[in-house]
Every structure is written in structure tokens, then in C-alpha cells.
Design a protein around this motif. Sequence first.
Motif, PDB file in Angstrom:
ATOM      1  N   PRO A  21       0.802  -1.236   0.000  1.00  0.00           N
ATOM      2  CA  PRO A  21       0.000   0.000   0.000  1.00  0.00           C
ATOM      3  C   PRO A  21       0.833   1.285   0.000  1.00  0.00           C
ATOM      4  N   MET A  22       1.966   1.273   0.678  1.00  0.00           N
ATOM      5  CA  MET A  22       2.815   2.478   0.713  1.00  0.00           C
ATOM      6  C   MET A  22       3.369   2.800  -0.677  1.00  0.00           C
ATOM      7  N   ASP A  23       3.695   1.751  -1.447  1.00  0.00           N
ATOM      8  CA  ASP A  23       4.195   1.973  -2.810  1.00  0.00           C
ATOM      9  C   ASP A  23       3.108   2.591  -3.691  1.00  0.00           C
ATOM     10  N   VAL A  24       1.894   2.107  -3.533  1.00  0.00           N
ATOM     11  CA  VAL A  24       0.780   2.623  -4.324  1.00  0.00           C
ATOM     12  C   VAL A  24       0.492   4.072  -3.940  1.00  0.00           C
ATOM     13  N   GLU A  25       0.505   4.344  -2.633  1.00  0.00           N
ATOM     14  CA  GLU A  25       0.256   5.714  -2.180  1.00  0.00           C
ATOM     15  C   GLU A  25       1.341   6.657  -2.679  1.00  0.00           C
ATOM     16  N   GLU A  26       2.594   6.207  -2.656  1.00  0.00           N
ATOM     17  CA  GLU A  26       3.704   7.032  -3.149  1.00  0.00           C
ATOM     18  C   GLU A  26       3.527   7.325  -4.644  1.00  0.00           C
ATOM     19  N   MET A  27       3.125   6.316  -5.388  1.00  0.00           N
ATOM     20  CA  MET A  27       2.899   6.504  -6.823  1.00  0.00           C
ATOM     21  C   MET A  27       1.758   7.488  -7.062  1.00  0.00           C
ATOM     22  N   MET A  28       0.728   7.392  -6.252  1.00  0.00           N
ATOM     23  CA  MET A  28      -0.405   8.307  -6.364  1.00  0.00           C
ATOM     24  C   MET A  28       0.039   9.750  -6.135  1.00  0.00           C
ATOM     25  N   VAL A  29       0.868   9.945  -5.112  1.00  0.00           N
ATOM     26  CA  VAL A  29       1.387  11.284  -4.806  1.00  0.00           C
ATOM     27  C   VAL A  29       2.232  11.796  -5.972  1.00  0.00           C
ATOM     28  N   ARG A  30       3.028  10.921  -6.567  1.00  0.00           N
ATOM     29  CA  ARG A  30       3.854  11.323  -7.714  1.00  0.00           C
ATOM     30  C   ARG A  30       2.979  11.731  -8.903  1.00  0.00           C
ATOM     31  N   PHE A  31       1.915  10.989  -9.137  1.00  0.00           N
ATOM     32  CA  PHE A  31       0.996  11.332 -10.225  1.00  0.00           C
ATOM     33  C   PHE A  31       0.381  12.704  -9.990  1.00  0.00           C
ATOM     34  N   ARG A  32      -0.032  12.975  -8.757  1.00  0.00           N
ATOM     35  CA  ARG A  32      -0.616  14.284  -8.442  1.00  0.00           C
ATOM     36  C   ARG A  32       0.428  15.383  -8.641  1.00  0.00           C
ATOM     37  N   GLY A  33       1.682  15.115  -8.285  1.00  0.00           N
ATOM     38  CA  GLY A  33       2.760  16.078  -8.514  1.00  0.00           C
ATOM     39  C   GLY A  33       2.966  16.344 -10.000  1.00  0.00           C
ATOM     40  N   LEU A  34       2.923  15.282 -10.805  1.00  0.00           N
ATOM     41  CA  LEU A  34       3.042  15.436 -12.259  1.00  0.00           C
ATOM     42  C   LEU A  34       1.878  16.255 -12.809  1.00  0.00           C
ATOM     43  N   GLN A  35       0.690  15.997 -12.287  1.00  0.00           N
ATOM     44  CA  GLN A  35      -0.480  16.779 -12.715  1.00  0.00           C
ATOM     45  C   GLN A  35      -0.261  18.261 -12.452  1.00  0.00           C
ATOM     46  N   HIS A  36       0.263  18.571 -11.279  1.00  0.00           N
ATOM     47  CA  HIS A  36       0.508  19.962 -10.916  1.00  0.00           C
ATOM     48  C   HIS A  36       1.539  20.586 -11.866  1.00  0.00           C
ATOM     49  N   GLN A  37       2.605  19.854 -12.182  1.00  0.00           N
ATOM     50  CA  GLN A  37       3.626  20.358 -13.102  1.00  0.00           C
ATOM     51  C   GLN A  37       3.045  20.605 -14.493  1.00  0.00           C
ATOM     52  N   VAL A  38       2.241  19.683 -14.978  1.00  0.00           N
ATOM     53  CA  VAL A  38       1.620  19.846 -16.303  1.00  0.00           C
ATOM     54  C   VAL A  38       0.726  21.077 -16.295  1.00  0.00           C
ATOM     55  N   PHE A  39      -0.041  21.245 -15.228  1.00  0.00           N
ATOM     56  CA  PHE A  39      -0.929  22.400 -15.120  1.00  0.00           C
ATOM     57  C   PHE A  39      -0.126  23.706 -15.137  1.00  0.00           C
ATOM     58  N   GLU A  40       1.006  23.734 -14.436  1.00  0.00           N
ATOM     59  CA  GLU A  40       1.863  24.931 -14.427  1.00  0.00           C
ATOM     60  C   GLU A  40       2.402  25.223 -15.828  1.00  0.00           C
ATOM     61  N   HIS A  41       2.820  24.191 -16.548  1.00  0.00           N
ATOM     62  CA  HIS A  41       3.326  24.385 -17.918  1.00  0.00           C
ATOM     63  C   HIS A  41       2.223  24.912 -18.837  1.00  0.00           C
ATOM     64  N   MET A  42       1.024  24.404 -18.660  1.00  0.00           N
ATOM     65  CA  MET A  42      -0.099  24.890 -19.470  1.00  0.00           C
ATOM     66  C   MET A  42      -0.312  26.383 -19.226  1.00  0.00           C
ATOM     67  N   GLY A  43      -0.263  26.787 -17.973  1.00  0.00           N
ATOM     68  CA  GLY A  43      -0.435  28.197 -17.644  1.00  0.00           C
ATOM     69  C   GLY A  43       0.673  29.052 -18.219  1.00  0.00           C
ATOM     70  N   LYS A  44       1.909  28.559 -18.169  1.00  0.00           N
ATOM     71  CA  LYS A  44       3.047  29.301 -18.713  1.00  0.00           C
ATOM     72  C   LYS A  44       2.911  29.478 -20.217  1.00  0.00           C
ATOM     73  N   ILE A  45       2.504  28.440 -20.910  1.00  0.00           N
ATOM     74  CA  ILE A  45       2.353  28.530 -22.363  1.00  0.00           C
ATOM     75  C   ILE A  45       1.288  29.564 -22.728  1.00  0.00           C
ATOM     76  N   THR A  46       0.166  29.536 -22.031  1.00  0.00           N
ATOM     77  CA  THR A  46      -0.919  30.474 -22.374  1.00  0.00           C
ATOM     78  C   THR A  46      -0.559  31.902 -21.968  1.00  0.00           C
ATOM     79  N   ARG A  47       0.222  32.091 -20.924  1.00  0.00           N
ATOM     80  CA  ARG A  47       0.629  33.446 -20.547  1.00  0.00           C
ATOM     81  C   ARG A  47       1.674  33.992 -21.500  1.00  0.00           C
ATOM     82  N   ASP A  48       2.618  33.147 -21.937  1.00  0.00           N
ATOM     83  CA  ASP A  48       3.735  33.595 -22.772  1.00  0.00           C
ATOM     84  C   ASP A  48       3.374  33.739 -24.243  1.00  0.00           C
ATOM     85  N   SER A  49       2.301  33.085 -24.672  1.00  0.00           N
ATOM     86  CA  SER A  49       2.007  33.161 -26.109  1.00  0.00           C
ATOM     87  C   SER A  49       1.051  34.266 -26.422  1.00  0.00           C
TER      88      SER A  49
END
Length: 130
Positions: free
Chosen positions: A102-130
Motif C-alpha cells: 500500500p505504501m508503494d501505491v500511495e507514493e505513486m499516487m502522490v507522484r501522479f498528483r505532482g506530475l499533474q501539478h507540473q503539467v498544469f503549471e506548464h499549461m499556464g506558462k504557455i498560455t501566458r507567454d504566447s
Amino acid sequence: MSQPEGRDTTSKVGTARGTRPRRVRIEVWLTPEERDEILKKAEKSGMKGSAFLRALGLNQPIRSVVDLKAVADLAKVNGDLGRVAGLLKLWLAERRGEGAHPMDVEEMMVRFRGLQHQVFEHMGKITRDS
């Protein structure tokens, strides 16, 4: 020669597309190469030549179609990451300890949420800069 009564004799230039009336035109002398370059840049931005030049002249942002397509693609990836994290959460709720620690699954879940946050930040940067 007089016009029949009730007939509008004003020009309708620019009103066919439902935009504000545009009755003034500016001519610019260009070389064929300059014209081609301007039209290519307009096409890349998804605009007609006159709209592209108007936006540049009025100092309005020109958004690249490629950038906007990249944001749409990132939004799809972000959604996929969210769905996978949701499935992991469901797995933890219903089948905790089956197939993986279960700890491995929870860690993976947290990593996925972190990746989601990074993707969201990149989306915002692209729309602000273009």
C-alpha cells in the motif's frame, strides 16, 4: 443619378462577418517575399493576413496555433494522469495490499498528483507567454 428612397447607400464593407464595421483601409507596399513571410506567420497563428497585421499594429498578443494545440494536448495528458491516480486511490480503498504494498501505491499516487501539478503549471506558462 438619384437613389430610390429608403435605400441605404452606405458601404457595408467588413460587416458581413458580424464584426464591427471596418470602412478604412491602409495600404502597405511590400516585396513579394515580405508578403509571403507575413502570410506564413499569420497562418501559423491561425489568423488571416489582415487580422494578423491589425493585431500587431494594435499591440495585441498573437497566439501560436502550435502553442494552443500543445496546451490542449497537455490538458488531455493531465486528465489521463488524474484518471490513473483515481484508479490507484480506488484500488487502495477496495483491494489494499493486493498485488503491491500500500505504501508503494500511495507514493505513486502522490507522484501522479505532482506530475499533474507540473503539467498544469506548464499549461499556464504557455498560455501566458504566447
